[in-house]
Design a protein around this motif. Structure first.
Motif, short mmCIF file in Angstrom:
data_model
loop_
_atom_site.label_atom_id
_atom_site.label_comp_id
_atom_site.label_asym_id
_atom_site.label_seq_id
_atom_site.Cartn_x
_atom_site.Cartn_y
_atom_site.Cartn_z
N LEU A 13 3.98 19.60 3.27
CA LEU A 13 2.85 18.95 1.84
C LEU A 13 3.31 17.48 2.84
O LEU A 13 2.33 16.97 2.66
CB LEU A 13 3.43 19.30 1.01
N THR A 14 5.08 17.71 3.38
CA THR A 14 4.94 16.46 3.66
C THR A 14 4.74 15.51 5.24
O THR A 14 3.98 14.81 4.52
CB THR A 14 6.53 16.60 4.11
N VAL A 15 4.33 16.78 5.61
CA VAL A 15 3.32 16.50 6.98
C VAL A 15 1.99 15.94 7.21
O VAL A 15 1.56 14.97 6.70
CB VAL A 15 3.12 17.48 7.81
N PHE A 16 1.61 16.18 4.88
CA PHE A 16 -0.25 16.23 5.06
C PHE A 16 -0.11 14.74 4.51
O PHE A 16 -0.88 14.14 4.86
CB PHE A 16 0.05 17.38 3.61
N PHE A 17 0.78 14.64 3.40
CA PHE A 17 0.95 13.70 2.91
C PHE A 17 1.36 12.20 3.89
O PHE A 17 0.80 11.13 3.49
CB PHE A 17 2.05 13.44 1.22
N LEU A 18 2.82 12.29 4.98
CA LEU A 18 2.58 11.29 5.77
C LEU A 18 1.37 11.26 6.87
O LEU A 18 1.06 10.14 7.13
CB LEU A 18 3.55 12.06 7.10
N HIS A 19 0.59 12.45 7.27
CA HIS A 19 -1.02 12.15 7.57
C HIS A 19 -1.58 11.33 6.65
O HIS A 19 -2.47 10.25 7.29
CB HIS A 19 -1.25 13.66 7.61
N ASN A 20 -1.99 11.76 5.39
CA ASN A 20 -2.87 10.77 4.92
C ASN A 20 -2.74 9.19 4.66
O ASN A 20 -2.80 8.74 4.86
CB ASN A 20 -2.55 11.32 3.73
N MET A 21 -1.39 8.78 4.98
CA MET A 21 -0.72 7.46 4.29
C MET A 21 -0.86 6.79 5.59
O MET A 21 -1.22 5.41 5.52
CB MET A 21 1.02 7.96 3.37
N LEU A 47 0.72 -1.35 -0.20
CA LEU A 47 -0.18 0.24 -0.26
C LEU A 47 0.79 1.46 -0.18
O LEU A 47 0.92 2.54 -0.58
CB LEU A 47 -0.94 -0.14 1.39
N GLY A 48 2.06 0.97 0.95
CA GLY A 48 2.82 1.75 0.87
C GLY A 48 3.53 2.80 -0.48
O GLY A 48 3.27 3.81 -0.94
N ILE A 49 3.60 2.06 -1.81
CA ILE A 49 4.55 1.72 -2.67
C ILE A 49 3.44 2.32 -3.48
O ILE A 49 3.86 3.62 -4.60
CB ILE A 49 4.77 0.36 -2.97
N VAL A 50 2.40 2.55 -3.48
CA VAL A 50 0.98 2.51 -4.32
C VAL A 50 1.51 3.89 -4.16
O VAL A 50 1.09 4.94 -4.57
CB VAL A 50 -0.36 1.17 -3.93
N GLY A 51 0.90 4.59 -2.31
CA GLY A 51 1.39 5.78 -2.25
C GLY A 51 1.86 6.09 -2.47
O GLY A 51 1.83 7.63 -3.05
N VAL A 52 3.39 5.75 -2.52
CA VAL A 52 4.27 6.84 -3.43
C VAL A 52 3.96 7.25 -3.95
O VAL A 52 4.96 8.12 -5.07
CB VAL A 52 6.10 6.03 -2.49
#
Length: 228
Positions: free
Chosen positions: A192-200, A158-163
Motif C-alpha cells: 500500500l505504501t508503494v502504491f500510494f507513493l507511486h500515485n503521488m 498538491l502533496g498536502i491534499v494527497g496526504v
C-alpha cells in the motif's frame, strides 16, 4: 468573440458538473450495492470529490468572467485564486482520476467499478465521471492561460491534499473495515505504501504536464503571464 466563448464554456461546464452530481444523488440509497456508500457516502470516492472540484472551479471561473476586465498589468485576486485552483488541483487530480480509473478498469473492473454499478448508474454517468473530464480539462488549457505558482510550492500543496485524502481513506477503513476501493485490499502494508507513493508521483507528473502544456500553448510572452 473569445471572451464570449470563454463565458459560455465555463458556464456550460459548471452546469454540466452540477447536473451530473445531482443525477448521482438522485439515485438514492435504496438500490445501492452493499458497502458502496456505507460511511461517508460518495464523499469518500476520489471520483466524486473530483466532480465537486471541477464544478467549483468552473463556477469560480464563471464568476470571474463577469468581473470587469483587468488591465494587462494587474490580475485580480479572484483570477489568481481561480488559476491556482486549476493548476495545482483541478488539472492534475482530474487527469489522474481518468488515467487511473481506465487503467484499473481495463485490468479488472471489479477492483474499481463492479458490474453491479451498471444497474445503478447508466453508461453516460460513468463516462461523465471518468471520461469527459479529460477533454473538458484540455479545452480549458486551450481556452485561456493560467498562472502557475512556483513548481515546488504547487507540488507541496498538491502533496498536502494527497496526504489528507489518504488519511481519509485509511480512516474509513479503520472505522468500518471496508476499503474505499476493493483494489486496496489486495496489498500488504508495504505494498500500500508503494502504491500510494507511486500515485503521488503520477499526480506530480500530471501537474508538470499541465504546467508544460500551459507554457506551450500560451508562451511566456502572453500579457497575463508577464503580469503574474
Amino acid at each position: 468573440m473569445t471572451a464570449i466563448l470563454k463565458k459560455v464554456c465555463h458556464l456550460a461546464a459548471f452546469s454540466w458538473y452540477a447536473f451530473v452530481i445531482k443525477s448521482i444523488y438522485a439515485r438514492g440509497d435504496s438500490d445501492l450495492p452493499e458497502g458502496i456508500f456505507v460511511y461517508g457516502g460518495p464523499w469518500k470516492y476520489l471520483t466524486f470529490l473530483n466532480l465537486v472540484l471541477q464544478m467549483g472551479f468552473f463556477g469560480l471561473a464563471s464568476v470571474n468572467d463577469i468581473q470587469p476586465v483587468e488591465k494587462a498589468s494587474k490580475i485580480s485576486l479572484l483570477c489568481l485564486c481561480k488559476d491556482l485552483l486549476f493548476s495545482v488541483f483541478v488539472f492534475p487530480v482530474g487527469m489522474f482520476v481518468v488515467l487511473l480509473f481506465w487503467l484499473i478498469f481495463a485490468y479488472d473492473r471489479q477492483l474499481v467499478y463492479p458490474e453491479s454499478l451498471d444497474n445503478l448508474f447508466p453508461p453516460w454517468i460513468n463516462h461523465a465521471m471518468h471520461t469527459l473530464v479529460l477533454p473538458i480539462l484540455l479545452g480549458e488549457i486551450l481556452l485561456e492561460p493560467h498562472i502557475y505558482p512556483k513548481t515546488k510550492n504547487g507540488l507541496a500543496a498538491l502533496g498536502i491534499v494527497g496526504v489528507a485524502y489518504l488519511g481519509w481513506v485509511i480512516w474509513v477503513y479503520l472505522t468500518v473495515g471496508i476499503w474505499v476501493y476493493p483494489l486496496l485490499g489486495l496489498f500488504s502494508s508495504s505494498g500500500l505504501t508503494v502504491f500510494f507513493l507511486h500515485n503521488m508521483l503520477v499526480v506530480s507528473l500530471l501537474y508538470i504536464l499541465g504546467q508544460t502544456l500551459n507554457k506551450k500553448v500560451w508562451g511566456k510572452d502572453h500579457p497575463k503571464m508577464k503580469s503574474a
